[in-house]
Design a protein around this motif. Sequence first.
Motif, PDB file in Angstrom:
ATOM      1  N   HIS A 160      -2.970   8.220  20.902  1.00 38.46           N
ATOM      2  CA  HIS A 160      -2.110   8.564  19.778  1.00 38.46           C
ATOM      3  C   HIS A 160      -2.859   8.296  18.469  1.00 38.46           C
ATOM      4  O   HIS A 160      -2.968   7.158  18.029  1.00 38.46           O
ATOM      5  CB  HIS A 160      -0.813   7.750  19.811  1.00 38.46           C
ATOM      6  N   LYS A 161      -3.352   9.352  17.861  1.00 40.19           N
ATOM      7  CA  LYS A 161      -4.044   9.199  16.581  1.00 40.19           C
ATOM      8  C   LYS A 161      -3.049   8.966  15.452  1.00 40.19           C
ATOM      9  O   LYS A 161      -3.316   8.208  14.518  1.00 40.19           O
ATOM     10  CB  LYS A 161      -4.894  10.437  16.291  1.00 40.19           C
ATOM     11  N   TYR A 162      -1.920   9.648  15.528  1.00 45.08           N
ATOM     12  CA  TYR A 162      -0.947   9.582  14.436  1.00 45.08           C
ATOM     13  C   TYR A 162       0.092   8.499  14.725  1.00 45.08           C
ATOM     14  O   TYR A 162       0.634   8.417  15.828  1.00 45.08           O
ATOM     15  CB  TYR A 162      -0.290  10.939  14.223  1.00 45.08           C
ATOM     16  N   GLN A 163       0.338   7.666  13.732  1.00 48.62           N
ATOM     17  CA  GLN A 163       1.247   6.536  13.862  1.00 48.62           C
ATOM     18  C   GLN A 163       2.287   6.577  12.737  1.00 48.62           C
ATOM     19  O   GLN A 163       2.025   7.090  11.646  1.00 48.62           O
ATOM     20  CB  GLN A 163       0.481   5.207  13.782  1.00 48.62           C
ATOM     21  N   ASN A 164       3.454   6.018  13.029  1.00 47.96           N
ATOM     22  CA  ASN A 164       4.473   5.813  12.006  1.00 47.96           C
ATOM     23  C   ASN A 164       4.572   4.329  11.686  1.00 47.96           C
ATOM     24  O   ASN A 164       4.405   3.478  12.563  1.00 47.96           O
ATOM     25  CB  ASN A 164       5.838   6.329  12.475  1.00 47.96           C
ATOM     26  N   ILE A 165       4.865   4.043  10.433  1.00 51.52           N
ATOM     27  CA  ILE A 165       5.051   2.665   9.996  1.00 51.52           C
ATOM     28  C   ILE A 165       6.554   2.430   9.831  1.00 51.52           C
ATOM     29  O   ILE A 165       7.238   3.209   9.165  1.00 51.52           O
ATOM     30  CB  ILE A 165       4.330   2.372   8.670  1.00 51.52           C
ATOM     31  N   TYR A 166       7.053   1.356  10.434  1.00 52.50           N
ATOM     32  CA  TYR A 166       8.483   1.046  10.401  1.00 52.50           C
ATOM     33  C   TYR A 166       8.711  -0.336   9.800  1.00 52.50           C
ATOM     34  O   TYR A 166       7.870  -1.231   9.916  1.00 52.50           O
ATOM     35  CB  TYR A 166       9.064   1.062  11.818  1.00 52.50           C
ATOM     36  N   ARG A 167       9.889  -0.494   9.209  1.00 58.34           N
ATOM     37  CA  ARG A 167      10.298  -1.792   8.684  1.00 58.34           C
ATOM     38  C   ARG A 167      11.574  -2.234   9.387  1.00 58.34           C
ATOM     39  O   ARG A 167      12.562  -1.479   9.410  1.00 58.34           O
ATOM     40  CB  ARG A 167      10.535  -1.720   7.181  1.00 58.34           C
ATOM     41  N   PRO A 168      11.607  -3.439   9.960  1.00 57.04           N
ATOM     42  CA  PRO A 168      12.844  -3.928  10.576  1.00 57.04           C
ATOM     43  C   PRO A 168      13.969  -4.031   9.547  1.00 57.04           C
ATOM     44  O   PRO A 168      13.772  -4.526   8.433  1.00 57.04           O
ATOM     45  CB  PRO A 168      12.449  -5.314  11.102  1.00 57.04           C
ATOM     46  N   LEU A 194      -3.069   5.857   5.245  1.00 59.42           N
ATOM     47  CA  LEU A 194      -1.684   6.264   5.001  1.00 59.42           C
ATOM     48  C   LEU A 194      -1.662   7.699   4.484  1.00 59.42           C
ATOM     49  O   LEU A 194      -2.200   7.992   3.402  1.00 59.42           O
ATOM     50  CB  LEU A 194      -1.023   5.324   3.996  1.00 59.42           C
ATOM     51  N   ALA A 195      -1.040   8.592   5.242  1.00 59.20           N
ATOM     52  CA  ALA A 195      -0.974   9.997   4.857  1.00 59.20           C
ATOM     53  C   ALA A 195       0.245  10.297   3.994  1.00 59.20           C
ATOM     54  O   ALA A 195       0.211  11.168   3.125  1.00 59.20           O
ATOM     55  CB  ALA A 195      -0.946  10.871   6.107  1.00 59.20           C
ATOM     56  N   LYS A 196       1.339   9.582   4.231  1.00 56.55           N
ATOM     57  CA  LYS A 196       2.580   9.842   3.511  1.00 56.55           C
ATOM     58  C   LYS A 196       3.399   8.560   3.529  1.00 56.55           C
ATOM     59  O   LYS A 196       3.415   7.842   4.533  1.00 56.55           O
ATOM     60  CB  LYS A 196       3.359  10.973   4.188  1.00 56.55           C
ATOM     61  N   SER A 197       4.104   8.285   2.437  1.00 57.36           N
ATOM     62  CA  SER A 197       4.930   7.072   2.417  1.00 57.36           C
ATOM     63  C   SER A 197       6.207   7.323   1.639  1.00 57.36           C
ATOM     64  O   SER A 197       6.186   7.936   0.566  1.00 57.36           O
ATOM     65  CB  SER A 197       4.159   5.893   1.826  1.00 57.36           C
ATOM     66  N   GLN A 198       7.333   6.858   2.211  1.00 60.14           N
ATOM     67  CA  GLN A 198       8.615   6.901   1.506  1.00 60.14           C
ATOM     68  C   GLN A 198       8.856   5.591   0.747  1.00 60.14           C
ATOM     69  O   GLN A 198       9.590   5.566  -0.232  1.00 60.14           O
ATOM     70  CB  GLN A 198       9.766   7.109   2.486  1.00 60.14           C
ATOM     71  N   GLN A 199       8.243   4.518   1.236  1.00 59.77           N
ATOM     72  CA  GLN A 199       8.309   3.220   0.579  1.00 59.77           C
ATOM     73  C   GLN A 199       6.927   2.573   0.653  1.00 59.77           C
ATOM     74  O   GLN A 199       6.078   2.999   1.436  1.00 59.77           O
ATOM     75  CB  GLN A 199       9.331   2.308   1.269  1.00 59.77           C
ATOM     76  N   GLU A 200       6.713   1.542  -0.143  1.00 61.96           N
ATOM     77  CA  GLU A 200       5.452   0.819  -0.073  1.00 61.96           C
ATOM     78  C   GLU A 200       5.345   0.097   1.265  1.00 61.96           C
ATOM     79  O   GLU A 200       6.303  -0.506   1.736  1.00 61.96           O
ATOM     80  CB  GLU A 200       5.355  -0.189  -1.220  1.00 61.96           C
ATOM     81  N   VAL A 201       4.167   0.176   1.870  1.00 60.82           N
ATOM     82  CA  VAL A 201       3.914  -0.518   3.140  1.00 60.82           C
ATOM     83  C   VAL A 201       3.528  -1.957   2.839  1.00 60.82           C
ATOM     84  O   VAL A 201       2.722  -2.219   1.940  1.00 60.82           O
ATOM     85  CB  VAL A 201       2.808   0.202   3.929  1.00 60.82           C
ATOM     86  N   ALA A 259       0.850  -1.194   0.000  1.00 61.82           N
ATOM     87  CA  ALA A 259       0.000   0.000   0.000  1.00 61.82           C
ATOM     88  C   ALA A 259       0.881   1.239   0.000  1.00 61.82           C
ATOM     89  O   ALA A 259       2.057   1.190   0.387  1.00 61.82           O
ATOM     90  CB  ALA A 259      -0.922   0.000   1.221  1.00 61.82           C
ATOM     91  N   GLY A 260       0.307   2.357  -0.413  1.00 60.79           N
ATOM     92  CA  GLY A 260       1.015   3.634  -0.442  1.00 60.79           C
ATOM     93  C   GLY A 260       0.138   4.752   0.054  1.00 60.79           C
ATOM     94  O   GLY A 260      -0.975   4.529   0.558  1.00 60.79           O
ATOM     95  N   ILE A 270       9.025   4.161   7.233  1.00 62.82           N
ATOM     96  CA  ILE A 270       8.712   4.134   5.812  1.00 62.82           C
ATOM     97  C   ILE A 270       7.422   4.875   5.463  1.00 62.82           C
ATOM     98  O   ILE A 270       7.181   5.163   4.288  1.00 62.82           O
ATOM     99  CB  ILE A 270       8.624   2.692   5.289  1.00 62.82           C
ATOM    100  N   ALA A 271       6.591   5.187   6.479  1.00 63.04           N
ATOM    101  CA  ALA A 271       5.320   5.841   6.173  1.00 63.04           C
ATOM    102  C   ALA A 271       4.742   6.495   7.433  1.00 63.04           C
ATOM    103  O   ALA A 271       5.159   6.197   8.556  1.00 63.04           O
ATOM    104  CB  ALA A 271       4.318   4.841   5.604  1.00 63.04           C
ATOM    105  N   GLU A 272       3.781   7.390   7.201  1.00 62.24           N
ATOM    106  CA  GLU A 272       3.027   8.031   8.276  1.00 62.24           C
ATOM    107  C   GLU A 272       1.548   7.750   8.055  1.00 62.24           C
ATOM    108  O   GLU A 272       1.078   7.711   6.914  1.00 62.24           O
ATOM    109  CB  GLU A 272       3.283   9.540   8.288  1.00 62.24           C
ATOM    110  N   ALA A 273       0.809   7.557   9.148  1.00 57.74           N
ATOM    111  CA  ALA A 273      -0.605   7.200   9.037  1.00 57.74           C
ATOM    112  C   ALA A 273      -1.380   7.783  10.211  1.00 57.74           C
ATOM    113  O   ALA A 273      -0.795   8.254  11.184  1.00 57.74           O
ATOM    114  CB  ALA A 273      -0.767   5.680   9.002  1.00 57.74           C
ATOM    115  N   TYR A 274      -2.683   7.760  10.103  1.00 57.59           N
ATOM    116  CA  TYR A 274      -3.517   8.137  11.242  1.00 57.59           C
ATOM    117  C   TYR A 274      -4.597   7.071  11.436  1.00 57.59           C
ATOM    118  O   TYR A 274      -5.041   6.414  10.487  1.00 57.59           O
ATOM    119  CB  TYR A 274      -4.134   9.530  11.066  1.00 57.59           C
TER     120      TYR A 274
END
Length: 345
Positions: A169-177, A215-222, A153-154, A197-201
């Motif tokens: 916490h409404k706003y979350q970050n998505i991380y990749r190990p 997903l509000a913003k993404s640097q890579q595909e989630v 997803a993007g 890799i991404a920001e979401a709410y």
Amino acid sequence: MKKLAGLCLASWLAITTPNQAHARADVLALQEGYPQEYVVVKGDTLWDISGRFLTQPWRWPEIWGVNPQIDDPHWIYPGDVIYMTWVDGKPRLRIKGDNKLVPRARATPLENPIPAIPLKDMDAFMQENVVLDDELLAETPYVLGGRNKRIIAGAGDRIYARGEMESDHKYQNIYRPLQAFHDPITDELLGYELSKIAEAYVVSTNDEDIATLELAKSQQEVRVMDRVLPAPETRIQSMFYPAPAPEETEGYILSVDGGVQKIGRFDAVAINKGRREGVKPGHVFIVYAAGEEMDDPVTGERVKLPDEEAGTLMVYKVYDKVSYALVMTALNVLSVGDNFKSPDL
């Protein structure tokens, strides 16, 4: 507001230069040939300015006569003139036109103060990498997938994650190990590095700990199994009180941003020391490049040359067993695996 020595100035006096000389602990050593005056110009960083005066710049409170317990930041601007003076036989830095180390107003066009470090070049890494231990990683919510069973997803897509979300916490970050950190000597697991890799709410949650996120913003595909963590409410500290790391503290460089092996000035590195060893943001280490091996022409045996001082690190983000640091000087090319020690060691 005009500026003198304060919290920001702590940052700019935290870097050594290629002519670094180790002084006795009770002597404040100045650079050989230091300028009587220096005019700050646009494009300077406070790190660059500091090395013009001190061989051990993390001792800035002594040369400014400032109480580091006072949380009162001041700023330095292009056009300011810094000069050296002597008070009771000890060197002191001043800004021309100011008689006391206190802030005062001035009329001037709006202009940004000189930055302590080049945040524009390194802010992404400083903000976007985190380290979790194995227990925290196991408890962190993970991505199940996207709408219509999509596995990637993007930005603009809706995804679903499972795990206990912090309700405030409404706003979350998505991380990749990215990788597991192991101590190079003991092989102890120090933690897992994750990259944002991404920001979401959060749109909604249900009783089965399944959250719907946009997903509000993404640097890579989630992707499935990416991890979800609350977005930090404050930016990372960018002003520091530099100081020598605790005595007898030494360790090794674990990795560098980008996964390369060779390291230069202003690269961000991970090191195998953290909060449990008493390491704090602002602590300074000296890096020693491993000595090369060569054959003795007389005996024919393989010998290792001595390690040589190669640069300076300053810690900016600390976890329990791992810290991130910036390479503030590089006298030679640094490498993953190089040893570092406290300046007082």
